[in-house]
Design a protein around this motif. Structure first.
Motif, short mmCIF file in Angstrom:
data_model
loop_
_atom_site.label_atom_id
_atom_site.label_comp_id
_atom_site.label_asym_id
_atom_site.label_seq_id
_atom_site.Cartn_x
_atom_site.Cartn_y
_atom_site.Cartn_z
N ASP A 5 -3.67 51.51 -61.19
CA ASP A 5 -2.36 51.89 -60.68
C ASP A 5 -2.03 53.36 -60.92
O ASP A 5 -1.05 53.87 -60.38
CB ASP A 5 -1.28 51.02 -61.32
N HIS A 6 -2.81 54.05 -61.72
CA HIS A 6 -2.51 55.43 -62.08
C HIS A 6 -3.67 56.39 -61.88
O HIS A 6 -3.54 57.58 -62.16
CB HIS A 6 -2.02 55.49 -63.53
N MET A 7 -4.81 55.91 -61.41
CA MET A 7 -5.98 56.77 -61.23
C MET A 7 -5.87 57.56 -59.93
O MET A 7 -5.11 57.19 -59.03
CB MET A 7 -7.26 55.93 -61.23
N SER A 8 -6.63 58.61 -59.84
CA SER A 8 -6.75 59.39 -58.61
C SER A 8 -7.85 58.78 -57.76
O SER A 8 -8.90 58.40 -58.27
CB SER A 8 -7.12 60.84 -58.93
N THR A 9 -7.59 58.67 -56.47
CA THR A 9 -8.59 58.07 -55.59
C THR A 9 -9.12 59.06 -54.54
O THR A 9 -10.18 58.84 -53.98
CB THR A 9 -8.03 56.83 -54.87
N ASN A 10 -8.40 60.12 -54.29
CA ASN A 10 -8.84 61.13 -53.34
C ASN A 10 -9.59 62.20 -54.14
O ASN A 10 -9.04 63.22 -54.50
CB ASN A 10 -7.64 61.73 -52.61
N LEU A 11 -10.86 61.91 -54.42
CA LEU A 11 -11.62 62.73 -55.36
C LEU A 11 -12.45 63.82 -54.70
O LEU A 11 -12.99 63.64 -53.61
CB LEU A 11 -12.60 61.85 -56.15
N VAL A 12 -12.54 64.92 -55.41
CA VAL A 12 -13.54 65.94 -55.10
C VAL A 12 -14.79 65.46 -55.81
O VAL A 12 -14.74 65.10 -56.99
CB VAL A 12 -13.11 67.31 -55.65
N THR A 33 -11.70 75.92 -58.80
CA THR A 33 -10.61 76.89 -58.74
C THR A 33 -9.67 76.60 -57.57
O THR A 33 -8.45 76.60 -57.72
CB THR A 33 -11.18 78.32 -58.62
N LYS A 34 -10.25 76.36 -56.41
CA LYS A 34 -9.46 76.11 -55.20
C LYS A 34 -8.60 74.85 -55.34
O LYS A 34 -7.44 74.84 -54.94
CB LYS A 34 -10.42 75.97 -54.01
N ARG A 35 -9.17 73.80 -55.90
CA ARG A 35 -8.45 72.52 -56.02
C ARG A 35 -7.64 72.40 -57.32
O ARG A 35 -6.96 71.42 -57.55
CB ARG A 35 -9.43 71.36 -55.92
N LEU A 45 -18.12 54.00 -57.38
CA LEU A 45 -17.06 54.93 -57.77
C LEU A 45 -15.85 54.71 -56.87
O LEU A 45 -15.93 54.87 -55.65
CB LEU A 45 -17.55 56.37 -57.65
N ILE A 46 -14.71 54.32 -57.48
CA ILE A 46 -13.50 54.10 -56.69
C ILE A 46 -12.37 55.04 -57.08
O ILE A 46 -11.33 55.07 -56.43
CB ILE A 46 -13.01 52.63 -56.78
N GLY A 47 -12.56 55.79 -58.16
CA GLY A 47 -11.51 56.71 -58.59
C GLY A 47 -11.87 57.38 -59.89
O GLY A 47 -13.00 57.26 -60.38
N GLN A 48 -10.89 58.07 -60.41
CA GLN A 48 -11.07 58.76 -61.68
C GLN A 48 -9.71 58.81 -62.36
O GLN A 48 -8.69 59.00 -61.71
CB GLN A 48 -11.56 60.19 -61.42
N ILE A 49 -9.71 58.61 -63.66
CA ILE A 49 -8.47 58.74 -64.41
C ILE A 49 -8.66 59.85 -65.44
O ILE A 49 -9.68 59.92 -66.11
CB ILE A 49 -8.00 57.42 -65.05
N SER A 50 -7.68 60.73 -65.48
CA SER A 50 -7.76 61.86 -66.40
C SER A 50 -6.71 61.70 -67.49
O SER A 50 -5.79 60.88 -67.38
CB SER A 50 -7.52 63.17 -65.64
N LEU A 51 -6.86 62.49 -68.50
CA LEU A 51 -5.88 62.51 -69.57
C LEU A 51 -4.51 62.85 -69.01
O LEU A 51 -3.50 62.26 -69.40
CB LEU A 51 -6.31 63.55 -70.63
#
Length: 152
Positions: free
Chosen positions: A24-31, A47-49, A131-137
């Motif tokens: 519910d809180h991860m990023s899904t539109n990943l680079v 840098t760009k993103r 791989l469906i997403g990424q969650i960061s700190l």
């Protein structure tokens, strides 16, 4: 004497708190990057993103590593010593290949505990090996102020 009639009070049952999950809180539109991408390209995209790292996937889309700004520093330092303005090293040369991942159904509290224990900044999220997403700190930190005390 004044009498007050409020009628029969109906106590609504307390709603069970829904679990607060990584999905519910991860990023899904990943680079994402590929192992053969150059560090020049990675630095440009980070840098760009305005991000500090990203998953590395192979040509079949399977997670093979993760690359971060810290990993890129190795190539930058190498360029300084060889006096080269470009950073031709590849992602495969500098990425972290032994990646710790999380399940999308893991609670956000358990994920927060993993961040504390392992002292890393991001976890790729895999479901059935994909791989469906990424969650960061940062995702974790942003999630908690939005939660009401009743959901804890």
């Amino acid at each position: 004497m004044v009498k007050s009639f409020q009628g029969v009070r109906v106590v609504e049952p307390k709603k069970a708190a829904l679990p607060i999950l990584v999905k519910d809180h991860m990023s899904t539109n990943l680079v994402t990057f590929q192992p053969e991408d150059s560090i020049d390209y990675v630095l440009e995209m980070l840098t760009k993103r305005k991000i500090s790292g990203a998953p590395v996937v192979n040509s079949h889309g399977h997670l093979v590593g993760i690359i971060s700004e810290v990993d890129c520093l190795k190539e930058i330092i190498k360029g300084k010593y060889s006096n080269t303005p470009k950073f031709p090293g590849t992602v495969a040369d500098h990425m972290t290949a032994d990646v710790i991942t999380l399940s999308p159904d893991l609670s956000l509290f358990d994920a927060a505990q993993r961040f504390l224990e392992l002292k890393i900044r991001r976890f790729p999220v895999l479901k059935d090996g994909k791989l469906i997403g990424q969650i960061s700190l940062s995702d974790i930190i942003r999630a908690f102020p939005k939660l009401k005390s009743t959901t804890w």
